[in-house]
Design an enzyme around this catalytic site. Structure first.
Site, PDB file in Angstrom:
ATOM      1  N   HIS A  81       3.252  10.885   0.442  1.00 25.10           N
ATOM      2  CA  HIS A  81       4.185  10.340   1.433  1.00 25.10           C
ATOM      3  C   HIS A  81       5.649  10.401   0.989  1.00 25.10           C
ATOM      4  O   HIS A  81       6.520  10.785   1.769  1.00 25.10           O
ATOM      5  CB  HIS A  81       3.817   8.883   1.737  1.00 25.10           C
ATOM      6  N   HIS A  98       0.843  -1.189   0.000  1.00 21.58           N
ATOM      7  CA  HIS A  98       0.000   0.000   0.000  1.00 21.58           C
ATOM      8  C   HIS A  98       0.875   1.233   0.000  1.00 21.58           C
ATOM      9  O   HIS A  98       0.673   2.142  -0.789  1.00 21.58           O
ATOM     10  CB  HIS A  98      -0.941   0.006   1.203  1.00 21.58           C
ATOM     11  N   GLU A 144       0.855   7.956  -3.795  1.00 23.53           N
ATOM     12  CA  GLU A 144       1.738   7.555  -2.695  1.00 23.53           C
ATOM     13  C   GLU A 144       3.015   8.387  -2.676  1.00 23.53           C
ATOM     14  O   GLU A 144       3.496   8.785  -1.611  1.00 23.53           O
ATOM     15  CB  GLU A 144       2.077   6.063  -2.808  1.00 23.53           C
TER      16      GLU A 144
END
Length: 230
Positions: free
Chosen positions: A123, A65, A119
């Protein structure tokens, strides 16, 4: 008078600049990573459903993930650098592995690039003080290889067969195999049953090795949870 004004301006600039640089550097500072893997059967076995990627149904295995920078107080930085957007050309050598180990299940079906872009920008940009874009994705892929979650569970007789298993046995089997305590996240299937959804492991700030988690996320699973097939 001109000299005095010039001196005051210089002093003001010297006072402002350190705070600007401090804010910029702190936006990318963090203490450790959460490395998060999800079980595709639990992603799809909800009222929301799922869509397989363009390449077809992923393997029945935990998929990545994300790799998320975090602070020890439980908070986390996000969207740290909009000047460094996702660039698929920087990971062209990783695409085959990405499609296998980091597949998208979101609807509508896609190649996975929208998922990876999200992502990276939310992040990954917060880890730039340590690793660049290519290293960010390579690090996650390396961690996936080191942490065979499905193997750890099936070795302990915990199989994705729709049956219920104790949360303690799931957690203990992963710790015994990998050597570090995981945090298990649950979601609910279409009938409202609690099921194994995601597994969090903690990684040191360099991204090079697993560590015991300084703090776990919030949330709870029941004492017994389902492990759905995929």
């Amino acid at each position: 008078m001109k000299i005095l004004l010039a001196s005051l301006c210089l002093i003001s600039l010297l006072v402002i600049l350190p705070s600007v640089f401090s804010a910029s550097s702190s936006s990318e500072d963090f203490d450790f990573f959460y490395f998060v893997q999800q079980w595709p059967g639990s992603y799809c076995d909800t009222q929301k459903k799922c869509c397989y990627p363009n390449s077809g149904k992923p393997a029945a295995d935990f998929g990545i993930h994300g790799l998320w920078p975090n602070y020890k107080d439980g908070t986390y930085p996000s969207n740290c650098d909009d000047s460094k957007p996702f660039d698929s050309s920087t990971i062209s050598d990783l695409l085959t592995s990405m499609k296998k180990s980091w597949p998208t299940l979101a609807c509508p079906s896609g190649s996975g690039e929208a998922f990876w872009e999200h992502e990276w920008e939310k992040h990954g940009t917060c880890s730039e003080s340590v690793i660049d874009q290519h290293e960010y994705f390579q690090t996650a892929l390396n961690l996936k290889q080191k942490t065979n979650l499905l193997g750890a569970l099936t070795k302990a007789g915990i199989n994705p067969d729709g049956k219920s298993y104790s949360l303690e046995s799931i957690r203990d089997s992963i710790k015994e195999s990998i050597g570090f305590t995981p945090w298990v996240e649950c979601n609910r299937d279409g009938s409202g049953n609690s099921q194994l959804y995601q597994v969090y492991l903690c990684v040191d700030r360099s991204g090079s090795g697993l560590i015991e988690c300084p703090v776990f996320p919030h949330g709870k699973c029941g004492a017994e949870i389902e492990f759905p097939s995929f």
